[in-house]
Design an enzyme around this catalytic site. Structure first.
Site, PDB file in Angstrom:
ATOM      1  N   LYS A   1       6.234   0.017 -10.405  1.00 14.80           N
ATOM      2  CA  LYS A   1       7.331   0.011 -11.117  1.00 14.80           C
ATOM      3  C   LYS A   1       8.430  -0.599 -10.989  1.00 14.80           C
ATOM      4  O   LYS A   1       9.648  -1.178 -11.689  1.00 14.80           O
ATOM      5  CB  LYS A   1       7.913   1.744 -10.556  1.00 14.80           C
ATOM      6  CG  LYS A   1       6.966   2.688 -10.800  1.00 14.80           C
ATOM      7  CD  LYS A   1       6.820   4.011 -10.187  1.00 14.80           C
ATOM      8  CE  LYS A   1       7.076   3.993  -8.651  1.00 14.80           C
ATOM      9  NZ  LYS A   1       6.182   4.150  -8.120  1.00 14.80           N
TER      10      LYS A   1
ATOM     11  N   ARG B   1       1.737  -5.989  -0.274  1.00 15.68           N
ATOM     12  CA  ARG B   1       3.554  -6.455  -0.691  1.00 15.68           C
ATOM     13  C   ARG B   1       4.471  -6.682   0.652  1.00 15.68           C
ATOM     14  O   ARG B   1       4.062  -6.154   1.605  1.00 15.68           O
ATOM     15  CB  ARG B   1       4.123  -5.205  -1.114  1.00 15.68           C
ATOM     16  CG  ARG B   1       5.644  -5.070  -1.174  1.00 15.68           C
ATOM     17  CD  ARG B   1       5.671  -3.986  -2.261  1.00 15.68           C
ATOM     18  NE  ARG B   1       5.271  -2.588  -1.706  1.00 15.68           N
ATOM     19  CZ  ARG B   1       5.522  -1.682  -2.043  1.00 15.68           C
ATOM     20  NH1 ARG B   1       6.475  -1.123  -3.744  1.00 15.68           N
ATOM     21  NH2 ARG B   1       5.083  -0.734  -1.773  1.00 15.68           N
TER      22      ARG B   1
ATOM     23  N   ARG C   1       1.569   8.841   1.292  1.00 18.07           N
ATOM     24  CA  ARG C   1       2.261   8.924  -0.233  1.00 18.07           C
ATOM     25  C   ARG C   1       1.086   8.960  -1.386  1.00 18.07           C
ATOM     26  O   ARG C   1       1.719   9.604  -2.306  1.00 18.07           O
ATOM     27  CB  ARG C   1       2.208   7.259  -0.046  1.00 18.07           C
ATOM     28  CG  ARG C   1       3.744   6.915   1.021  1.00 18.07           C
ATOM     29  CD  ARG C   1       3.671   5.693   1.586  1.00 18.07           C
ATOM     30  NE  ARG C   1       4.602   5.086   0.201  1.00 18.07           N
ATOM     31  CZ  ARG C   1       4.173   4.017   0.115  1.00 18.07           C
ATOM     32  NH1 ARG C   1       3.617   2.657   0.722  1.00 18.07           N
ATOM     33  NH2 ARG C   1       5.148   3.060  -1.189  1.00 18.07           N
TER      34      ARG C   1
HETATM   35  P1  AP5 Z   1       5.741  -2.152  -7.188  1.00 19.09           P
HETATM   36  O1  AP5 Z   1       6.381  -2.873  -8.094  1.00 19.09           O
HETATM   37  O2  AP5 Z   1       6.985  -2.827  -5.387  1.00 19.09           O
HETATM   38  O3  AP5 Z   1       4.693  -1.084  -6.932  1.00 19.09           O
HETATM   39  P2  AP5 Z   1       6.240  -0.100  -7.340  1.00 19.09           P
HETATM   40  O4  AP5 Z   1       4.944   1.410  -8.196  1.00 19.09           O
HETATM   41  O5  AP5 Z   1       7.391  -0.170  -6.643  1.00 19.09           O
HETATM   42  O6  AP5 Z   1       5.238   0.793  -5.536  1.00 19.09           O
HETATM   43  P3  AP5 Z   1       6.716   2.066  -4.217  1.00 19.09           P
HETATM   44  O7  AP5 Z   1       5.455   1.432  -3.324  1.00 19.09           O
HETATM   45  O8  AP5 Z   1       8.438   1.029  -4.203  1.00 19.09           O
HETATM   46  O9  AP5 Z   1       6.329   2.771  -5.206  1.00 19.09           O
HETATM   47  P4  AP5 Z   1       6.975   4.236  -4.048  1.00 19.09           P
HETATM   48  O10 AP5 Z   1       6.921   5.200  -5.272  1.00 19.09           O
HETATM   49  O11 AP5 Z   1       5.455   4.693  -2.898  1.00 19.09           O
HETATM   50  O12 AP5 Z   1       8.050   3.692  -3.257  1.00 19.09           O
HETATM   51  P5  AP5 Z   1       9.552   3.769  -3.089  1.00 19.09           P
HETATM   52  O13 AP5 Z   1       9.883   3.094  -3.031  1.00 19.09           O
HETATM   53  O14 AP5 Z   1       9.672   4.610  -5.003  1.00 19.09           O
HETATM   54  O15 AP5 Z   1       4.574  -3.225  -6.322  1.00 19.09           O
HETATM   55  C1  AP5 Z   1       3.767  -3.168  -5.569  1.00 19.09           C
HETATM   56  C2  AP5 Z   1       2.912  -4.553  -5.516  1.00 19.09           C
HETATM   57  O16 AP5 Z   1       2.255  -4.961  -6.362  1.00 19.09           O
HETATM   58  C3  AP5 Z   1       3.955  -5.768  -5.503  1.00 19.09           C
HETATM   59  O17 AP5 Z   1       3.482  -6.801  -3.932  1.00 19.09           O
HETATM   60  C4  AP5 Z   1       3.645  -6.621  -6.358  1.00 19.09           C
HETATM   61  O18 AP5 Z   1       3.574  -8.107  -6.675  1.00 19.09           O
HETATM   62  C5  AP5 Z   1       2.328  -6.597  -6.706  1.00 19.09           C
HETATM   63  N1  AP5 Z   1       2.482  -5.879  -8.563  1.00 19.09           N
HETATM   64  C6  AP5 Z   1       3.165  -5.484  -9.033  1.00 19.09           C
HETATM   65  N2  AP5 Z   1       2.424  -5.212 -10.765  1.00 19.09           N
HETATM   66  C7  AP5 Z   1       1.316  -6.161 -10.197  1.00 19.09           C
HETATM   67  C8  AP5 Z   1       0.329  -6.235 -10.785  1.00 19.09           C
HETATM   68  N3  AP5 Z   1      -0.058  -5.850 -12.557  1.00 19.09           N
HETATM   69  N4  AP5 Z   1      -0.773  -7.011 -10.999  1.00 19.09           N
HETATM   70  C9  AP5 Z   1      -1.072  -7.685  -9.635  1.00 19.09           C
HETATM   71  N5  AP5 Z   1       0.024  -7.212  -8.688  1.00 19.09           N
HETATM   72  C10 AP5 Z   1       1.055  -6.343  -9.236  1.00 19.09           C
HETATM   73  O19 AP5 Z   1       9.661   6.081  -2.056  1.00 19.09           O
HETATM   74  C11 AP5 Z   1       9.573   5.355  -1.035  1.00 19.09           C
HETATM   75  C12 AP5 Z   1       9.408   6.825  -0.863  1.00 19.09           C
HETATM   76  O20 AP5 Z   1      11.460   7.249  -0.524  1.00 19.09           O
HETATM   77  C13 AP5 Z   1       8.945   7.839  -0.747  1.00 19.09           C
HETATM   78  O21 AP5 Z   1       7.724   7.724  -0.449  1.00 19.09           O
HETATM   79  C14 AP5 Z   1       9.687   9.477  -0.074  1.00 19.09           C
HETATM   80  O22 AP5 Z   1       9.690   9.389   1.101  1.00 19.09           O
HETATM   81  C15 AP5 Z   1      11.446   8.556  -0.843  1.00 19.09           C
HETATM   82  N6  AP5 Z   1      11.104   8.956  -1.826  1.00 19.09           N
HETATM   83  C16 AP5 Z   1      11.472   7.852  -3.116  1.00 19.09           C
HETATM   84  N7  AP5 Z   1      11.968   8.522  -4.148  1.00 19.09           N
HETATM   85  C17 AP5 Z   1      11.856  10.186  -3.811  1.00 19.09           C
HETATM   86  C18 AP5 Z   1      12.293  11.388  -4.544  1.00 19.09           C
HETATM   87  N8  AP5 Z   1      12.845  11.105  -6.358  1.00 19.09           N
HETATM   88  N9  AP5 Z   1      12.266  12.016  -4.218  1.00 19.09           N
HETATM   89  C19 AP5 Z   1      11.107  11.966  -2.875  1.00 19.09           C
HETATM   90  N10 AP5 Z   1      11.349  11.235  -2.214  1.00 19.09           N
HETATM   91  C20 AP5 Z   1      12.003   9.979  -2.128  1.00 19.09           C
END
Ligand code: AP5
Length: 233
Positions: free
Chosen positions: A22, A143, A187
């Site tokens: 994402k 990552r 997660r």
């Molecule tokens: P990346 O692009 O970083 O993936 P992502 O989907 O953004 O993953 P996240 O782990 O950031 O998502 P998340 O939803 O767990 O975390 P968030 O920060 O929102 O890609 C991942 C890796 O893969 C990278 O190394 C990249 O290079 C690689 N990659 C990408 N695409 C690829 C491809 N096509 N092929 C190969 N490699 C690839 O949330 C964190 C925490 O915040 C949550 O756990 C929660 O506690 C809190 N939080 C956030 N939003 C809310 C909400 N709305 N409500 C309640 N709590 C929330």
């Protein structure tokens, strides 16, 4: 990459499990359409790093891999969406994450709060990135990100040119606190139990498009751009 700055894009929601890509794709949409990426995870992590009241409340919850309560999320998101840079559209990365949050967002977009700043296309297009479980584990554990510019890398799939240093500014790359093995399972569980139903909500209203997120990064980007072009064409 050719930039598109003349049209309203409206809200784009990126859905998908942790590690689906994402954040990676949001940055590319942002660069092409010149609309902001609103990553609720990044905003929360910034608050944790700054030691704000919100950060203090969210820190332990995030470290356990659980979702931060809605009453902390809603004011934060509402304030961010009210800013001028959201006028032509924005990319929501990590929000909504529960059916309740999806309903709240719809109500917000309908609300007269947005009467004067409503983008031409008010309803979000929702793009879900579907990725195989084992691939997710590799992506999360590999990552690394740059604490200065936010650029995302992966030691397996997208390594920096120089080991552990950002290509753009040379900063030492870091591993996210919640990318530790013991936090990944909670997660993924939170995603299955609380976030997967959000897709059903959008499917019912005909706003969901699924993309094969297992494909290489550039191919995923091309598919997303095509969806956005069709949506706004
Ligand atoms: P990346 O692009 O970083 O993936 P992502 O989907 O953004 O993953 P996240 O782990 O950031 O998502 P998340 O939803 O767990 O975390 P968030 O920060 O929102 O890609 C991942 C890796 O893969 C990278 O190394 C990249 O290079 C690689 N990659 C990408 N695409 C690829 C491809 N096509 N092929 C190969 N490699 C690839 O949330 C964190 C925490 O915040 C949550 O756990 C929660 O506690 C809190 N939080 C956030 N939003 C809310 C909400 N709305 N409500 C309640 N709590 C929330």
């Amino acid at each position: 990459m050719a930039q598109e700055t003349s049209r309203d894009v409206g809200p784009v929601v990126l859905l998908g499990p942790p590690g689906a890509g994402k954040g990676t794709q949001a940055k590319r949409i942002m660069e092409k359409y010149m609309i902001p990426q609103i990553s609720t995870g990044d905003i929360l992590r910034h608050n944790v790093a700054q030691g704000t009241e919100l950060g203090i409340q969210a820190k332990a919850i995030m470290a356990r891999g659980e979702l931060v309560p809605d009453e902390l999320m809603y004011p934060m998101v509402r304030e961010r969406l009210s800013r001028a840079d959201c006028k032509r559209g924005y990319i929501l990365d990590g929000f909504p994450r529960t059916a309740g949050q999806a309903g709240w967002l719809d109500a917000l977009l309908e609300d007269k709060f947005f009467e004067n700043s409503r983008p031409t296309r008010a309803w979000p297009i929702v793009i879900r990135l579907d990725v195989d479980y084992n691939q997710l584990l590799l992506r999360i554990t590999g990552r690394r990100s740059c604490p200065t510019c936010g650029r995302i890398y992966n030691v397996h799939f997208q390594p920096p040119r120089t080991d552990e240093l950002c290509d753009l500014d040379g900063t030492k790359l870091v591993t996210r606190n919640d990318d530790r093995l013991e936090v990944i399972q909670p997660r993924l569980k939170a995603y299955q139990e609380q976030t997967a139903p959000v897709a059903d909500y959008y499917q019912r209203t005909g706003r969901l498009v699924a993309v094969n997120g297992d494909l290489p990064i550039d191919e995923v980007t091309q598919r997303i751009f095509r969806i956005l072009e069709d949506h706004h064409g």
